[in-house]
Each structure stands twice: as structure tokens, then as C-alpha cells.
Design an enzyme around this catalytic site. Structure first.
Site, PDB file in Angstrom:
ATOM      1  N   ARG A  33       0.842  -1.193   0.000  1.00 50.06           N
ATOM      2  CA  ARG A  33       0.000   0.000   0.000  1.00 50.06           C
ATOM      3  C   ARG A  33       0.881   1.248   0.000  1.00 50.06           C
ATOM      4  O   ARG A  33       1.902   1.287   0.672  1.00 50.06           O
ATOM      5  CB  ARG A  33      -0.883  -0.031   1.249  1.00 50.06           C
ATOM      6  CG  ARG A  33      -2.147   0.689   1.028  1.00 50.06           C
ATOM      7  CD  ARG A  33      -3.268   0.146   1.879  1.00 50.06           C
ATOM      8  NE  ARG A  33      -4.230  -0.627   1.082  1.00 50.06           N
ATOM      9  CZ  ARG A  33      -5.301  -1.185   1.593  1.00 50.06           C
ATOM     10  NH1 ARG A  33      -5.549  -1.094   2.871  1.00 50.06           N
ATOM     11  NH2 ARG A  33      -6.129  -1.851   0.816  1.00 50.06           N
ATOM     12  N   GLU A  45      -0.968  -7.240  -7.063  1.00 50.13           N
ATOM     13  CA  GLU A  45      -2.294  -7.357  -7.693  1.00 50.13           C
ATOM     14  C   GLU A  45      -2.503  -8.756  -8.277  1.00 50.13           C
ATOM     15  O   GLU A  45      -3.586  -9.323  -8.176  1.00 50.13           O
ATOM     16  CB  GLU A  45      -2.449  -6.319  -8.819  1.00 50.13           C
ATOM     17  CG  GLU A  45      -2.671  -4.900  -8.324  1.00 50.13           C
ATOM     18  CD  GLU A  45      -4.058  -4.671  -7.752  1.00 50.13           C
ATOM     19  OE1 GLU A  45      -4.992  -5.374  -8.163  1.00 50.13           O
ATOM     20  OE2 GLU A  45      -4.194  -3.795  -6.881  1.00 50.13           O
TER      21      GLU A  45
END
Ligand code: SF4
Length: 358
Positions: A33, A45
Site C-alpha cells: 500500500r 495485484e
């Protein structure tokens, strides 16, 4: 084209503000993050597709130690890529990452593309992954539609169709709802809301920032959504595996074809047919010793029951005989890792020979 649900500007502003306030207080702290390195965001991802955060974190950390850059990944051999992915499932993801890293080096001069058109040229990157990467790493206003987001939207809309049958409507709402001023935090917050509050079984509607806009909550039936597609019966394949040892206490393994299910992984010879014909083909002189416990494993479209049988082969034949202590160097699927676990308890093979073939 009809839009499934339309929020007023005021409602949209309220939803964005309440979600971002909640995220500031309750958002998860995750290693990728606020990560500016687009390569790292891409890896996270892809790993997060179909896999939970707590499973992904150790894989993500090991991966970045071994392949810290897209160049390092492009240079790697496929076996070490698959080895690092071992146990994470959906192995096409690892093969696609490897392929896409080579594309970045050869087609994009080693620079990860930062626009939608080019990022979609990379193998394994579809619209939601592209939106996830570019909103997270570059704060670009691109919406997402992963599993968590689909569930939240289906509830907010009280969507009467299974999400897979309503992708166009879901994308429209995800586009509409996205905060163009702060897409990075908004998308991250959206995923967190789905993962931590609007969960599959027990959604925490009492503390949800979107309670006021949620139709499923108003109907008092949040867990009736998303609507489920009719269940298909999942077939079970019954397989047998031959675990052949030679006089050097080496075991025979073989590699699966590079494309297709579990492509490039290693395994013990196995078949849906009968064990006698498998061993007659591969090890005509094999002597049956004993059998191990049946291994069970579920894939997306089928399940397997895999019965391993141990054989002794006196002649040293074939070229992939491996010491038990070296098996860890090869990437195996989960089902075959379960066999290896059992084998480690039988390493000495000191059991008496059985008289009958299984
Ligand atoms: S109110 Fe409940 S069902 Fe609706 S979005 Fe929030 S947690 Fe999900």
C-alpha cells in the site's frame, strides 16, 4: 444501454466521503500500500487474484527478495518462478507474470507501461488488474471490479442477477462511484470494505459507512446477495500415481507440459486409468511395495482423488531420478506435495514387499 442504478451527485459525494473517512480509521496496513514502485504493485495485484491477503504476504516478500525488479524476473528461468509460486495455486498467473516481464524488457525498454492501452498488452493483465495497478501506483482515475467489489456492489444495488451475468452494469456503477479526486485511496478502501466488513457470510452492516445507500441492507437480506448462478456439479477424477524408487533411493518424477493446467510443474507419473498399465509402460520390471493414503484436492472445475502406490525399480532408467532430499528444488502441485509429505515418513522403504499388485 441502461444504467442499473444512478446515484445523485450528493449521494456520490456522501458515499466517497464516508468510505474514505472509514478507510482512514480502519484501512488495513499492507506491504504494497502506498508503494510507488509499479512493479511491486503489479506483483501484489496478481497474487491477490483469487487469494487472500494473509496467504499472499509471505509469498510477496519472498518474491521481491528473489526478483526485486522486472529485469530480474525477465531473466529468471521458469522453474525458479514456479518454485516461488508453489502452493499459491492458479499457476498460469506465475507463467503470465514471467512472460509479461519479458514483454516489458523487450517491448517497453524495461519501463513498466503506465497507461491503460499499453498495460493491457501485458499477458495476464485485464481491465480490473490494470485499474488496480494504475490507481494504486499512479493515482489514475480507473475503476476496479474484483471479487470483493462485485459483492459490495451487488448488495448496494440488490442486484437480481449473478455478477457474472451483469458485468456491464457493475462496471458502470464502479465507474460512477469512483472518487476522481482520490482514486488510489478510494479503490483501496473499496476492496477493504469488501474484505473486512461486507464479507460473504456475516457482513458487519451495523458499522458500514454505506449502510444508508445499501439496498440489500434496506431489504434486511444482505446475504441473499450476490445472487448465485445455478451450481454445476463438480466431477471427481480418480487417479493413481506410481512412486518409483531405484536402488540409489532416488524417486522418479516428470514435468507437465508447459502450457495448460499446472503447466511446467513436476509430479509423479499418474493416470485416470489403471496402475498396472502405467507401471508396465514406464517401469516394466517394477516391484510393488505398498500404497500411501489417498490424497484429495479440489480445483476450480473438478476434484481429484489420487492414490499413490510405491514401487521398487532395480534398473536405473530414464533421466529424472531425484534424491528425496533434492525434491524440494522442483515445483510441485499441492496434491503431489501431499504425497511428498507422506513419503518423508516412508523414506527408508524398509517395509516388506507385498505379494499382490494393488
Ligand atoms: S450495509 Fe452491509 S451489505 Fe450493505 S455494503 Fe455495508 S456491509 Fe455490505
Amino acid at each position: 444501454m441502461t444504467i442499473a442504478i444512478v446515484f445523485t451527485d450528493q449521494a456520490l459525494q456522501n458515499m466517497r466521503r464516508s468510505l474514505l473517512n472509514w478507510y482512514q480509521r480502519e484501512g488495513r496496513s499492507l506491504p504494497w500500500r502506498n508503494e510507488p514502485d509499479i512493479y511491486r504493485v503489479w506483483i501484489s495485484e496478481i497474487m491477490l487474484q483469487q487469494t487472500q491477503v494473509k496467504t499472499v504476504i509471505p509469498y510477496y516478500e519472498r518474491w521481491l527478495k528473489k526478483f526485486p525488479t522486472v529485469q530480474a524476473l525477465a531473466k529468471a528461468d521458469q522453474q525458479s518462478v514456479l518454485k516461488l509460486w508453489e502452493g499459491l495455486g492458479y499457476y498460469a498467473r506465475a507463467r503470465n507474470l514471467h512472460h509479461a516481464a519479458k514483454q516489458v524488457v523487450s517491448e517497453f525498454n524495461g519501463e513498466f507501461p503506465e497507461d491503460l492501452e499499453n498495460i493491457l498488452k501485458l499477458k495476464g493483465i485485464g481491465r480490473t488488474t490494470a485499474g488496480g495497478i494504475l490507481s494504486s501506483a499512479r493515482n489514475l482515475p480507473l475503476s476496479i471490479l474484483d471479487g470483493n467489489v462485485k459483492r459490495v456492489l451487488a448488495r448496494i444495488m440488490a442486484l437480481e442477477k449473478p455478477p457474472a451475468k451483469a458485468l456491464r452494469e457493475l462496471w458502470e456503477v464502479s465507474d460512477q462511484i469512483l472518487d476522481p479526486e482520490n482514486p488510489r485511496d478510494f479503490n483501496q478502501a473499496f476492496m477493504d470494505l469488501g474484505a473486512t466488513l461486507c464479507t460473504q457470510k456475516n457482513p458487519s452492516c451495523g458499522v458500514c459507512p454505506w449502510q444508508g445507500q445499501c439496498k440489500a441492507f434496506q431489504l434486511r437480506t444482505p446475504t441473499d446477495f450476490p445472487r448465485k448462478a445455478p451450481k454445476k456439479k463438480v466431477p471427481t477424477k480418480k487417479l493413481v500415481a506410481a512412486i518409483a524408487f531405484n536402488g540409489q533411493n532416488e524417486v522418479f518424477i516428470q514435468q507437465r507440459p508447459v502450457t495448460g493446467l499446472l503447466g511446467g510443474l513436476w509430479e509423479f507419473p499418474n493416470t485416470e486409468g489403471n496402475i498396472a498399465s502405467l507401471t508396465e509402460n514406464l517401469f516394466p520390471q517394477a516391484i510393488y511395495k505398498h500404497s500411501l493414503e489417498t490424497v484429495f484436492h479440489a480445483y476450480t472445475h473438478f476434484k481429484i482423488e489420487l492414490k499413490p502406490h510405491i514401487y521398487f525399480v532395480s534398473h536405473h532408467q530414464g533421466d529424472r531420478w531425484v534424491k528425496m532430499t533434492n525434491l524440494h528444488q522442483y515445483p510441485f502441485s499441492k496434491a503431489h506435495l501431499k504425497i511428498i509429505k507422506q513419503l518423508s515418513n516412508h523414506q527408508q522403504l524398509s517395509l516388506p514387499l507385498e505379494k499382490n499388485h494393488p
